[in-house]
Design an enzyme around this catalytic site. Sequence first.
Site, PDB file in Angstrom:
ATOM      1  N   ARG A 176       0.825  -1.227   0.000  1.00  0.00           N
ATOM      2  CA  ARG A 176       0.000   0.000   0.000  1.00  0.00           C
ATOM      3  C   ARG A 176       0.857   1.275   0.000  1.00  0.00           C
ATOM      4  O   ARG A 176       0.493   2.280   0.607  1.00  0.00           O
ATOM      5  CB  ARG A 176      -0.963   0.055   1.190  1.00  0.00           C
ATOM      6  CG  ARG A 176      -1.830  -1.142   1.363  1.00  0.00           C
ATOM      7  CD  ARG A 176      -2.863  -1.312   0.261  1.00  0.00           C
ATOM      8  NE  ARG A 176      -3.570  -2.545   0.452  1.00  0.00           N
ATOM      9  CZ  ARG A 176      -3.192  -3.722  -0.079  1.00  0.00           C
ATOM     10  NH1 ARG A 176      -2.158  -3.790  -0.898  1.00  0.00           N
ATOM     11  NH2 ARG A 176      -3.864  -4.817   0.154  1.00  0.00           N
ATOM     12  N   SER A 236     -10.617  -1.222   4.204  1.00  0.00           N
ATOM     13  CA  SER A 236      -9.813  -1.322   5.425  1.00  0.00           C
ATOM     14  C   SER A 236      -9.281   0.044   5.810  1.00  0.00           C
ATOM     15  O   SER A 236      -8.674   0.735   4.989  1.00  0.00           O
ATOM     16  CB  SER A 236      -8.625  -2.253   5.189  1.00  0.00           C
ATOM     17  OG  SER A 236      -9.094  -3.547   4.932  1.00  0.00           O
ATOM     18  N   GLU A 306      -4.493   3.217   6.362  1.00  0.00           N
ATOM     19  CA  GLU A 306      -4.474   2.934   4.921  1.00  0.00           C
ATOM     20  C   GLU A 306      -5.286   4.007   4.197  1.00  0.00           C
ATOM     21  O   GLU A 306      -4.941   4.440   3.103  1.00  0.00           O
ATOM     22  CB  GLU A 306      -5.066   1.539   4.662  1.00  0.00           C
ATOM     23  CG  GLU A 306      -5.058   1.152   3.210  1.00  0.00           C
ATOM     24  CD  GLU A 306      -5.356  -0.329   2.986  1.00  0.00           C
ATOM     25  OE1 GLU A 306      -4.944  -1.173   3.804  1.00  0.00           O
ATOM     26  OE2 GLU A 306      -6.004  -0.624   1.970  1.00  0.00           O
TER      27      GLU A 306
HETATM   28  C1  LIG Z   1     -15.704  -1.829   0.071  1.00  0.00           C
HETATM   29  C2  LIG Z   1     -14.261  -1.484  -0.180  1.00  0.00           C
HETATM   30  C3  LIG Z   1     -13.325  -2.502  -0.281  1.00  0.00           C
HETATM   31  C4  LIG Z   1     -11.988  -2.188  -0.521  1.00  0.00           C
HETATM   32  N1  LIG Z   1     -11.104  -3.216  -0.630  1.00  0.00           N
HETATM   33  C5  LIG Z   1      -9.800  -2.954  -0.887  1.00  0.00           C
HETATM   34  C6  LIG Z   1      -8.857  -4.022  -1.031  1.00  0.00           C
HETATM   35  O1  LIG Z   1      -9.174  -5.192  -0.952  1.00  0.00           O
HETATM   36  N2  LIG Z   1      -7.567  -3.688  -1.271  1.00  0.00           N
HETATM   37  C7  LIG Z   1      -7.156  -2.393  -1.385  1.00  0.00           C
HETATM   38  O2  LIG Z   1      -5.968  -2.168  -1.625  1.00  0.00           O
HETATM   39  N3  LIG Z   1      -8.030  -1.377  -1.249  1.00  0.00           N
HETATM   40  C8  LIG Z   1      -9.336  -1.615  -1.005  1.00  0.00           C
HETATM   41  N4  LIG Z   1     -10.223  -0.581  -0.864  1.00  0.00           N
HETATM   42  C9  LIG Z   1      -9.732   0.823  -0.899  1.00  0.00           C
HETATM   43  C10 LIG Z   1      -9.787   1.491  -2.275  1.00  0.00           C
HETATM   44  O3  LIG Z   1     -10.827   0.940  -3.077  1.00  0.00           O
HETATM   45  C11 LIG Z   1      -8.465   1.391  -3.028  1.00  0.00           C
HETATM   46  O4  LIG Z   1      -7.420   2.020  -2.323  1.00  0.00           O
HETATM   47  C12 LIG Z   1      -8.567   2.009  -4.432  1.00  0.00           C
HETATM   48  O5  LIG Z   1      -7.447   1.637  -5.190  1.00  0.00           O
HETATM   49  C13 LIG Z   1      -8.696   3.529  -4.403  1.00  0.00           C
HETATM   50  O6  LIG Z   1      -9.025   3.970  -5.706  1.00  0.00           O
HETATM   51  P1  LIG Z   1      -9.836   5.332  -5.939  1.00  0.00           P
HETATM   52  O7  LIG Z   1      -9.905   5.564  -7.400  1.00  0.00           O
HETATM   53  O8  LIG Z   1     -11.130   5.288  -5.232  1.00  0.00           O
HETATM   54  O9  LIG Z   1      -8.853   6.367  -5.263  1.00  0.00           O
HETATM   55  P2  LIG Z   1      -9.198   7.678  -4.344  1.00  0.00           P
HETATM   56  O10 LIG Z   1      -9.852   7.188  -3.104  1.00  0.00           O
HETATM   57  O11 LIG Z   1      -9.993   8.592  -5.213  1.00  0.00           O
HETATM   58  O12 LIG Z   1      -7.791   8.197  -4.068  1.00  0.00           O
HETATM   59  C14 LIG Z   1      -6.910   7.457  -3.225  1.00  0.00           C
HETATM   60  C15 LIG Z   1      -5.510   8.078  -3.322  1.00  0.00           C
HETATM   61  O13 LIG Z   1      -5.009   7.875  -4.638  1.00  0.00           O
HETATM   62  C16 LIG Z   1      -4.645   9.119  -5.234  1.00  0.00           C
HETATM   63  N5  LIG Z   1      -4.981   9.057  -6.660  1.00  0.00           N
HETATM   64  C17 LIG Z   1      -6.182   8.752  -7.212  1.00  0.00           C
HETATM   65  N6  LIG Z   1      -6.096   8.790  -8.556  1.00  0.00           N
HETATM   66  C18 LIG Z   1      -4.833   9.151  -8.856  1.00  0.00           C
HETATM   67  C19 LIG Z   1      -4.121   9.374 -10.076  1.00  0.00           C
HETATM   68  N7  LIG Z   1      -4.712   9.242 -11.254  1.00  0.00           N
HETATM   69  N8  LIG Z   1      -2.805   9.724 -10.001  1.00  0.00           N
HETATM   70  C20 LIG Z   1      -2.194   9.867  -8.812  1.00  0.00           C
HETATM   71  N9  LIG Z   1      -2.810   9.686  -7.616  1.00  0.00           N
HETATM   72  C21 LIG Z   1      -4.109   9.318  -7.643  1.00  0.00           C
HETATM   73  C22 LIG Z   1      -5.480  10.169  -4.506  1.00  0.00           C
HETATM   74  O14 LIG Z   1      -4.858  11.425  -4.572  1.00  0.00           O
HETATM   75  C23 LIG Z   1      -5.523   9.597  -3.102  1.00  0.00           C
HETATM   76  O15 LIG Z   1      -4.357   9.936  -2.393  1.00  0.00           O
HETATM   77  C24 LIG Z   1     -11.569  -0.853  -0.634  1.00  0.00           C
HETATM   78  C25 LIG Z   1     -12.529   0.182  -0.537  1.00  0.00           C
HETATM   79  C26 LIG Z   1     -13.855  -0.131  -0.313  1.00  0.00           C
HETATM   80  C27 LIG Z   1     -14.874   0.977  -0.231  1.00  0.00           C
END
Ligand SMILES: Cc1cc2nc3c(=O)[nH]c(=O)nc-3n(C[C@H](O)[C@H](O)[C@H](O)COP(=O)(O)OP(=O)(O)OC[C@H]3O[C@@H](n4cnc5c(N)ncnc54)[C@H](O)[C@@H]3O)c2cc1C
Length: 313
Positions: A176, A236, A306
Amino acid sequence: MNMVEANNLMAAGLRGELRLREPMARHTSWRAGGAAERAYFPADLDDLAAFLRALPAEEMVHMTGLGSNLLVRDGGLRGTVIFTHWALRGVGLESPGGIRAEAGVASPKIARFAALNELAGAEFLAGIPGTVGGALAMNAGCYGGETWEIVAEVTTIDRSGSPRKRTRDDYEIAYRHVRLKSEGRSDEVGRKAEEWFVAATFRLRHGPGAESRGKITELLKRRIATQPLGEPNAGSVFRNPEGDYAARLIEACGLKGRVIGGAQISEKHANFIVNIGRARAADIEALIRLAEGTVKEKFGVALEREVRIVGDA
Ligand SMILES: Cc1cc2nc3c(=O)[nH]c(=O)nc-3n(C[C@H](O)[C@H](O)[C@H](O)COP(=O)(O)OP(=O)(O)OC[C@H]3O[C@@H](n4cnc5c(N)ncnc54)[C@H](O)[C@@H]3O)c2cc1C
């Protein structure tokens, strides 16, 4: 950004949509938190590049995907939030065994697209409800798979608006955690050099689609059984400490089900905090602090977050 600068921005021939005071509760999976001072929804990659070039140098930029790992404090977010998922949605095959996807594509779509094209190794992405950009930024993973294990190359963009290709070797990558090795240099306003993901090429192996689809179904079933997917959450909250589980530690502190305001430490999974109705970001953050403090006191373990917490209280 002052009014003149904002007007200049809109006069720059941009084709996307600029919104002021955009409620981030609409754009985060926790459905809580304050407003972004400005939000930009680019029309496409060229438009994103033009927007970044036109931004005043001191304007803070928050590149955002589906907000599934994000808590925006109730006081809101200064600067401009840029959303990728309206525009950067291209996905296609690249031979041999490759998939190229833009940053705004939903991660589960990559898992399905790979299976459809008889490519194996991306199944784990089916359970991660964010974008490709978010998965790259977080090195998102589950069930033994991690995003950067399948990345061959990424394309990034900075404030100059010019795309740049990078490989895994350019980054420090861990659980992560993803950081550009050259990060640390500062730009002219003293801010850390910024670069955002706009696309990735995934390198996968050939494998039967039916087997991949089976794995995806299995993985989703396990999630439904163990995670509180019916209530707004951000997955998480804490990383698992070496050799242990954050959920186990929180539960052993008797915190499962604890409520503050409209937020609750999930009854189903103690490493999830759920919005049980009109939670403020402050309620969620208070539960995060409570879990951190209690686990530290009882077990001497410092939980690491996280989820990313941004903005003003
Ligand atoms: C029900 C649920 C289950 C989940 N299960 C998991 C799991 O099993 N494993 C896991 O790792 N995560 C999990 N997550 C967390 C999350 O889905 C991940 O971290 C996901 O990759 C975040 O993507 P996002 O587009 O929503 O990012 P955001 O929440 O929009 O952003 C997260 C971070 O990434 C940065 N970011 C976003 N896009 C870019 C870009 N294009 N360039 C640079 N930086 C960027 C943002 O600035 C921020 O710091 C879960 C979340 C939920 C709600």
